[in-house]
Design a protein around this motif. Structure first.
Motif, PDB file in Angstrom:
ATOM      1  N   HIS A   1      -4.670   3.767   0.387  1.00 20.96           N
ATOM      2  CA  HIS A   1      -4.582   2.624  -0.249  1.00 20.96           C
ATOM      3  C   HIS A   1      -3.247   1.973  -0.482  1.00 20.96           C
ATOM      4  O   HIS A   1      -2.274   2.968  -0.500  1.00 20.96           O
ATOM      5  CB  HIS A   1      -5.282   2.905  -1.523  1.00 20.96           C
ATOM      6  CG  HIS A   1      -4.767   3.808  -2.532  1.00 20.96           C
ATOM      7  ND1 HIS A   1      -4.104   3.296  -3.636  1.00 20.96           N
ATOM      8  CD2 HIS A   1      -4.532   5.201  -2.642  1.00 20.96           C
ATOM      9  CE1 HIS A   1      -3.569   4.355  -4.388  1.00 20.96           C
ATOM     10  NE2 HIS A   1      -3.954   5.548  -3.966  1.00 20.96           N
TER      11      HIS A   1
ATOM     12  N   MET B   1      -6.308  -2.835 -15.191  1.00 19.05           N
ATOM     13  CA  MET B   1      -6.374  -2.317 -14.042  1.00 19.05           C
ATOM     14  C   MET B   1      -7.062  -3.521 -12.968  1.00 19.05           C
ATOM     15  O   MET B   1      -6.529  -3.800 -11.856  1.00 19.05           O
ATOM     16  CB  MET B   1      -7.123  -1.046 -13.709  1.00 19.05           C
ATOM     17  CG  MET B   1      -6.348   0.134 -14.702  1.00 19.05           C
ATOM     18  SD  MET B   1      -7.266   1.578 -14.688  1.00 19.05           S
ATOM     19  CE  MET B   1      -6.753   2.406 -13.140  1.00 19.05           C
ATOM     20  N   TYR B   2      -8.418  -3.776 -13.328  1.00 21.20           N
ATOM     21  CA  TYR B   2      -9.041  -4.595 -12.576  1.00 21.20           C
ATOM     22  C   TYR B   2      -9.788  -5.744 -13.386  1.00 21.20           C
ATOM     23  O   TYR B   2      -9.700  -5.708 -14.830  1.00 21.20           O
ATOM     24  CB  TYR B   2     -10.296  -3.843 -11.898  1.00 21.20           C
ATOM     25  CG  TYR B   2      -9.912  -2.793 -10.954  1.00 21.20           C
ATOM     26  CD1 TYR B   2      -9.464  -3.277  -9.820  1.00 21.20           C
ATOM     27  CD2 TYR B   2      -9.673  -1.425 -11.300  1.00 21.20           C
ATOM     28  CE1 TYR B   2      -8.950  -2.372  -8.720  1.00 21.20           C
ATOM     29  CE2 TYR B   2      -9.061  -0.589 -10.561  1.00 21.20           C
ATOM     30  CZ  TYR B   2      -8.826  -0.821  -9.003  1.00 21.20           C
ATOM     31  OH  TYR B   2      -8.388  -0.046  -8.251  1.00 21.20           O
TER      32      TYR B   2
ATOM     33  N   THR C   1       0.982  10.059   8.990  1.00 26.73           N
ATOM     34  CA  THR C   1       0.514   8.770   9.385  1.00 26.73           C
ATOM     35  C   THR C   1       1.686   8.401  10.243  1.00 26.73           C
ATOM     36  O   THR C   1       2.842   8.015   9.612  1.00 26.73           O
ATOM     37  CB  THR C   1       0.130   7.845   8.169  1.00 26.73           C
ATOM     38  OG1 THR C   1      -0.849   8.605   7.500  1.00 26.73           O
ATOM     39  CG2 THR C   1      -0.327   6.508   9.071  1.00 26.73           C
TER      40      THR C   1
ATOM     41  N   GLY D   1      -6.311   5.743   5.898  1.00 20.26           N
ATOM     42  CA  GLY D   1      -7.068   6.588   4.995  1.00 20.26           C
ATOM     43  C   GLY D   1      -6.394   6.649   3.715  1.00 20.26           C
ATOM     44  O   GLY D   1      -6.617   7.524   2.889  1.00 20.26           O
TER      45      GLY D   1
ATOM     46  N   ARG E   1       3.444  -0.217  -2.532  1.00 16.81           N
ATOM     47  CA  ARG E   1       3.344   1.214  -2.513  1.00 16.81           C
ATOM     48  C   ARG E   1       2.280   1.617  -1.956  1.00 16.81           C
ATOM     49  O   ARG E   1       0.927   1.123  -2.091  1.00 16.81           O
ATOM     50  CB  ARG E   1       3.299   1.917  -3.889  1.00 16.81           C
ATOM     51  CG  ARG E   1       3.074   3.375  -3.882  1.00 16.81           C
ATOM     52  CD  ARG E   1       2.784   3.934  -5.166  1.00 16.81           C
ATOM     53  NE  ARG E   1       2.698   5.367  -5.129  1.00 16.81           N
ATOM     54  CZ  ARG E   1       1.442   5.855  -5.184  1.00 16.81           C
ATOM     55  NH1 ARG E   1       0.353   5.090  -4.887  1.00 16.81           N
ATOM     56  NH2 ARG E   1       1.340   7.039  -5.286  1.00 16.81           N
TER      57      ARG E   1
ATOM     58  N   LEU F   1     -11.614  -1.871  -5.360  1.00 19.16           N
ATOM     59  CA  LEU F   1     -12.664  -0.997  -5.293  1.00 19.16           C
ATOM     60  C   LEU F   1     -13.893  -1.328  -4.665  1.00 19.16           C
ATOM     61  O   LEU F   1     -14.429  -2.562  -4.894  1.00 19.16           O
ATOM     62  CB  LEU F   1     -12.909  -0.378  -6.886  1.00 19.16           C
ATOM     63  CG  LEU F   1     -11.644   0.183  -7.360  1.00 19.16           C
ATOM     64  CD1 LEU F   1     -12.408   0.630  -8.737  1.00 19.16           C
ATOM     65  CD2 LEU F   1     -11.375   1.538  -6.871  1.00 19.16           C
TER      66      LEU F   1
ATOM     67  N   SER G   1      -0.024   4.610  -0.181  1.00 12.51           N
ATOM     68  CA  SER G   1      -0.363   6.274  -0.177  1.00 12.51           C
ATOM     69  C   SER G   1      -1.069   6.310   0.724  1.00 12.51           C
ATOM     70  O   SER G   1      -2.569   6.003   0.810  1.00 12.51           O
ATOM     71  CB  SER G   1      -0.836   6.247  -1.666  1.00 12.51           C
ATOM     72  OG  SER G   1      -1.737   7.542  -1.526  1.00 12.51           O
ATOM     73  N   VAL G   2      -0.676   7.335   1.748  1.00  8.81           N
ATOM     74  CA  VAL G   2      -1.505   7.609   2.728  1.00  8.81           C
ATOM     75  C   VAL G   2      -1.159   9.021   3.411  1.00  8.81           C
ATOM     76  O   VAL G   2      -0.355   9.630   2.774  1.00  8.81           O
ATOM     77  CB  VAL G   2      -0.838   6.665   4.053  1.00  8.81           C
ATOM     78  CG1 VAL G   2      -1.286   5.164   3.975  1.00  8.81           C
ATOM     79  CG2 VAL G   2       0.503   6.940   4.308  1.00  8.81           C
ATOM     80  N   PRO G   3      -2.127   9.609   4.267  1.00  9.77           N
ATOM     81  CA  PRO G   3      -1.744  10.962   4.733  1.00  9.77           C
ATOM     82  C   PRO G   3      -0.273  11.106   5.264  1.00  9.77           C
ATOM     83  O   PRO G   3       0.093  10.087   6.012  1.00  9.77           O
ATOM     84  CB  PRO G   3      -2.717  11.182   5.778  1.00  9.77           C
ATOM     85  CG  PRO G   3      -3.728  10.156   5.503  1.00  9.77           C
ATOM     86  CD  PRO G   3      -3.343   8.990   4.936  1.00  9.77           C
ATOM     87  N   PRO G   4       0.323  12.086   5.109  1.00  9.08           N
ATOM     88  CA  PRO G   4       1.823  12.205   5.342  1.00  9.08           C
ATOM     89  C   PRO G   4       2.320  12.086   6.677  1.00  9.08           C
ATOM     90  O   PRO G   4       3.283  11.267   7.081  1.00  9.08           O
ATOM     91  CB  PRO G   4       2.485  13.511   4.679  1.00  9.08           C
ATOM     92  CG  PRO G   4       1.190  14.383   4.458  1.00  9.08           C
ATOM     93  CD  PRO G   4      -0.293  13.291   4.297  1.00  9.08           C
TER      94      PRO G   4
ATOM     95  N   GLY H   1      -2.892   8.000 -15.660  1.00 12.64           N
ATOM     96  CA  GLY H   1      -3.185   6.655 -14.542  1.00 12.64           C
ATOM     97  C   GLY H   1      -4.394   5.718 -14.756  1.00 12.64           C
ATOM     98  O   GLY H   1      -4.650   4.742 -14.305  1.00 12.64           O
TER      99      GLY H   1
END
Lengths: 357, 495
Positions: free
Chosen positions: A310, A351-352, A271, A308, A264, A325, A266-269, A155
């Motif tokens: 991103h 990336m940044y 949610t 919780g 996309r 970030l 990405s979170v606690p499932p 990644g």
């Protein structure tokens, strides 16, 4: 098929030269994920010629391949011995290389119940920004000697090192696969998944789109059948290309001509459905959510963060792809980048922004 | 790049640091009495002992931050410590440093059954997480042998494994999010509430970093459903090589066992004498193979493993008939270290990992080396992932025997490296394996490790002198030995 070749020394010499001259390099595999991340201005460093499976030992559960090896070729080799990569990497446009898979770190629908790309990385050989060839990790599952710089590569989008060779854990392919589909809305799908997640079910995929919850079951024939009966709904062995389409983004939701950005999250499932306009596709049992929306980037990111997680702008013009970030974390990222690549020549800014990774 | 010598602290800086810590912290948070400090002089690698300047026992993360800021200001090293069960000296105090115990940060902050996670402070014991999750039908998979005592923070520092890691992964596969403080007291969040975080995978690199990069103050770990059923097979072999070949055959046969362990004859006899597990004491080696999953899956798997074991020369294959017998089979394996401890005044525990196909050859080589050095070696293996724990028996009171043991130990680790292996599978480098690290990694790679460390901690104040040898130090020899036949924490299972 192109001939296998080891171009490691030439590539290292090229990086050393670029480091001395301060020439930025744009690392290229098959180009299947060129859209992912920020554009890089630099001289191309093609890796496609550096290819070939270096070692494959089914009984040791590992394979070592050069970075330019096409994923399709690697996976066909594994399949011939009844094995596979648990992380189920995407092949966008049918392409993708082993190095690109690790550099992008994107995992497929099986990820929550099997492994992520970073999980299957056991070792890498790579060239740092000084042109030195380094080896991290090895060929073993259990190895705690030295910092885990091999997994750090997953990644990192080529901003830390040029991957030359990666060693990956492989797993046996299952005896049977069934897909169960149920009619329900997204909120109900999330509820059901939260409850089923606590049961020892042989799940290997769970997505929700177009008002249907699809569950993939993998394992021994008997346990897959038993689980399908328990879950109810319609069970079929032929999934009609659903999981491959989800993995490779060929499903219309992910591939279509929709002009809206594709996000996309990405979170606690578990949610609950998030308050953002647009259309949703739930993957990874709810932990990875795809959103087509015109909502402002700031709103998408704030919503993901409150949950919780991103948000990554996967496809979309003029939007920063990666979740910003906090300043201290960005500063640390820059120091890590500088530790591997002091001249800042490897995929700078992929990336940044502003001289970052 | 980083090839300066390790940190030095002068007396006055150390004194000023102590005074500042005293001013900033409640009295029960800073221990300086020599008798109290002695409790912290070593971890489970008791051959190395040192007294720190002080032991800090913060109650919360803000106190941890205060300690880090003050120590940084005075250039004083900090050695983080969990329960002190580590086997490689990773928590050995620095003589001019503060030993930072995270033991009081021991709250389970949340069990989230819907998301199948536990959010815990670093001082929470490994087993306590599974105990808290059990009412929800969940558990925390990594199960190092010291799990009743060892902490999640320590597990993250060492990337702890356990019997089940071939199937369920190591700590690195089961930690979703880490909150840590860097050496200058800044909060660092790695990973996320989902299955990944933005930016570099810092959770991966923090895991197994032996306390050199940051101090973990909170972790969110993944919980898995408890398996429906688990069954274990015991197989006896007349030749060690056959047992090794059977291990490779099981894995090659497409089976991922929940546990696959091996013991040689000496280990079998010692364990049988000690706990009466019902092991066949005439076997050259035994295997324990556990499968878990649904009833149907386990039943089918057991039949296949049985056939494979028989095909590879097993003279006897026994399926534990019930839970009591299953526990008995495991009890022998788990008691192997203390059982061996009864055979000899001292033993030295190794921790190499090799490719599975090399098990037979390396065990033969270890036997040769043992004869050459005139010392008995007993072998206990996490065979499923090629992790060897050869135990060298010796008597430290006999002149020259300790030195001979250390030489043999290093030869065994060399044999592991030559077989394509690593010098540490799960115990970590700590202070113990600094020298073998020099053989496993080349200079450029070691320099890169140092540069990575300095990206996190430019002044190298966190756990200096551990995990990654300075190039200058590569000549040193270190070894672990057990005094009086016992490890500290003799009550813990060691496997």
């Amino acid at each position: 098929m192109a001939a296998d070749a080891d171009l490691g020394e030439q590539l290292a010499a090229r990086v050393a030269e670029a480091a001395a001259a301060g020439t930025p390099l744009r690392i290229e595999g098959s180009g299947s994920k060129a859209f992912y991340g920020r554009p890089v201005a630099g001289e191309p460093l093609p890796l496609a010629g550096h290819r070939g499976i270096v070692a494959y030992e089914p009984a040791e559960l590992y394979v070592t391949a050069r970075a330019g090896t096409p994923l399709a070729e690697l996976e066909a080799t594994l399949a011939a011995r009844g094995q596979r990569l648990g992380c189920e990497p995407p092949r966008f446009g049918g392409r993708g290389t082993v190095g690109g898979m690790v550099a992008a770190g994107l995992s497929g629908p099986r990820r929550p119940w099997s492994w992520a790309v970073r999980d299957v990385v056991l070792g890498v050989r790579c060239i740092n920004g000084r042109g030195e060839i380094l080896a991290f990790g090895g060929r073993l599952m259990k190895n705690v000697a030295g910092f885990d710089a091999a997994r750090l590569m997953a990644g990192s989008l080529g901003t830390l090192a040029v991957l030359l060779e990666v060693t990956l854990r492989v797993d046996p392919a299952p005896e049977a696969t069934l897909t169960v589909s149920l009619e329900c809305d997204m909120a109900e799908a999330i509820e059901r998944l939260a409850a089923w997640g606590r049961l020892p079910l042989p799940l290997a995929g769970a997505c929700h789109l177009d008002g249907r919850l699809h569950l993939r079951l993998e394992g021994a024939e008997a346990s897959v059948r038993e689980a399908a009966a328990r879950l109810g709904g319609e069970a079929r062995a032929d999934d009609g290309g659903l999981w491959a389409g989800l993995r490779d983004h060929t499903l219309p939701f992910l591939s279509g001509d929709d002009p809206r950005p594709l996000w996309r999250l990405s979170v606690p499932p578990a949610t609950p459905p998030l308050p953002l306009p647009g259309e949703w596709l739930l993957d990874w049992g709810g932990a990875q959510r795809w959103l087509r929306t015109d909502a402002p980037a700031g709103a998408v990111r704030a919503t993901a963060e409150r949950a919780g997680g991103h948000a990554t702008c996967f496809r979309g013009e003029g939007i920063e792809p990666f979740h910003p970030l906090p300043p201290a974390a960005l500063a640390l990222h820059r120091r890590i980048k500088a530790a591997f690549d002091p001249a800042g020549i490897l995929n700078p800014g992929r990336m940044y922004a502003e001289g970052g990774p | 790049m980083a090839q300066r010598s390790e940190i030095t602290v002068d007396e006055s800086a150390a004194r000023a640091c102590m005074a500042a810590l005293r001013r900033a912290l409640p009295p029960d948070t800073l221990l300086t009495d020599p008798d109290t400090l002695r409790t912290y002089e070593c971890d489970a690698l008791s051959a190395y002992r040192r007294l720190p300047l002080a032991v800090a026992l913060p109650h919360d993360r803000e106190q941890v931050r205060t300690i880090l800021r003050i120590t940084r200001e005075h250039g004083v090293p900090v050695v983080p410590r969990g329960a002190g069960t580590g086997l490689s000296g990773g928590a050995l105090p620095h003589p001019r440093g503060v030993l930072l115990s995270l033991a009081r940060l021991n709250r389970i902050l949340a069990i989230d059954p819907r998301n199948r996670t536990a959010r815990v402070e670093p001082g929470v014991r490994n087993l306590a997480v599974s105990e808290a999750a059990r009412p929800y039908g969940l558990h925390y998979a990594p199960d190092p042998s010291s799990q009743v005592a060892c902490t999640i923070g320590g597990n993250i520092a060492e990337n702890a494994g356990g019997v089940h890691c071939l199937k369920y992964g190591l700590t690195v596969h089961n930690v979703l999010r880490i909150e840590a403080l860097t050496a200058d007291g800044e909060t660092l969040v790695a990973g996320g509430g989902g299955l990944d975080g933005p930016g570099y995978d810092l959770a991966a690199v923090l895991t197994g970093s032996e306390g050199l990069l940051a101090v973990v103050v909170e972790a969110t770990v993944r919980l898995l459903p408890l398996p429906q059923c688990a069954r274990v097979l015991l197989a006896a072999f007349e030749r060690v090589e056959d047992a090794a070949a059977a291990v490779a055959a099981v894995i090659a046969g497409g089976i991922v066992p929940a546990g696959l362990e091996m013991m040689d004859n000496a280990a079998v006899r010692a364990a049988e004498d000690f706990v009466h597990a019902g092991y066949p004491t005439d076997a050259a080696a035994i295997l324990l193979c556990e499968l878990d999953g649904t009833e149907a899956e386990v039943e089918a798997g057991i039949a296949r493993v049985r056939a494979l074991l028989a095909e590879h020369g097993a003279t006897e294959v026994r399926l534990a008939r019930d839970e009591a017998e299953r526990e008995r089979f495991w009890k022998g394996r788990k008691a192997a270290f203390p059982a061996v401890g009864r055979l000899s005044p001292d033993y030295y525990c190794m921790d190499g990992t090799i490719p599975r196909r090399e098990i037979g050859r390396v065990l033969t080589r270890i036997a040769e080396l043992a004869r050459e050095h005139g010392l008995p070696v007993v072998n206990v293996l996490h065979a499923g992932d090629g992790n060897l724990h050869p135990l060298i028996l010796y008597d430290a009171n006999r002149p020259g025997e300790l030195e001979r043991t250390e030489r043999l130990g290093h030869r065994i680790l060399e044999a592991c490296i030559e077989a394509g292996g690593t010098v540490t599978g799960e115990h970590g480098v700590g202070v113990e394996k600094l020298d073998p690290m020099c053989r496993q990694f080349d200079e450029a790679t070691l320099r890169q490790f140092h540069a990575l460390r300095e990206a996190f901690d430019p002044r190298r104040l966190l756990n200096p002198g551990k995990a990654v040898p300075t190039l200058a130090r590569c000549a040193e020899h270190r070894a672990m030995h057990v005094r009086g036949g016992r490890l500290p924490f003799p009550e813990l299972e060691r496997f």
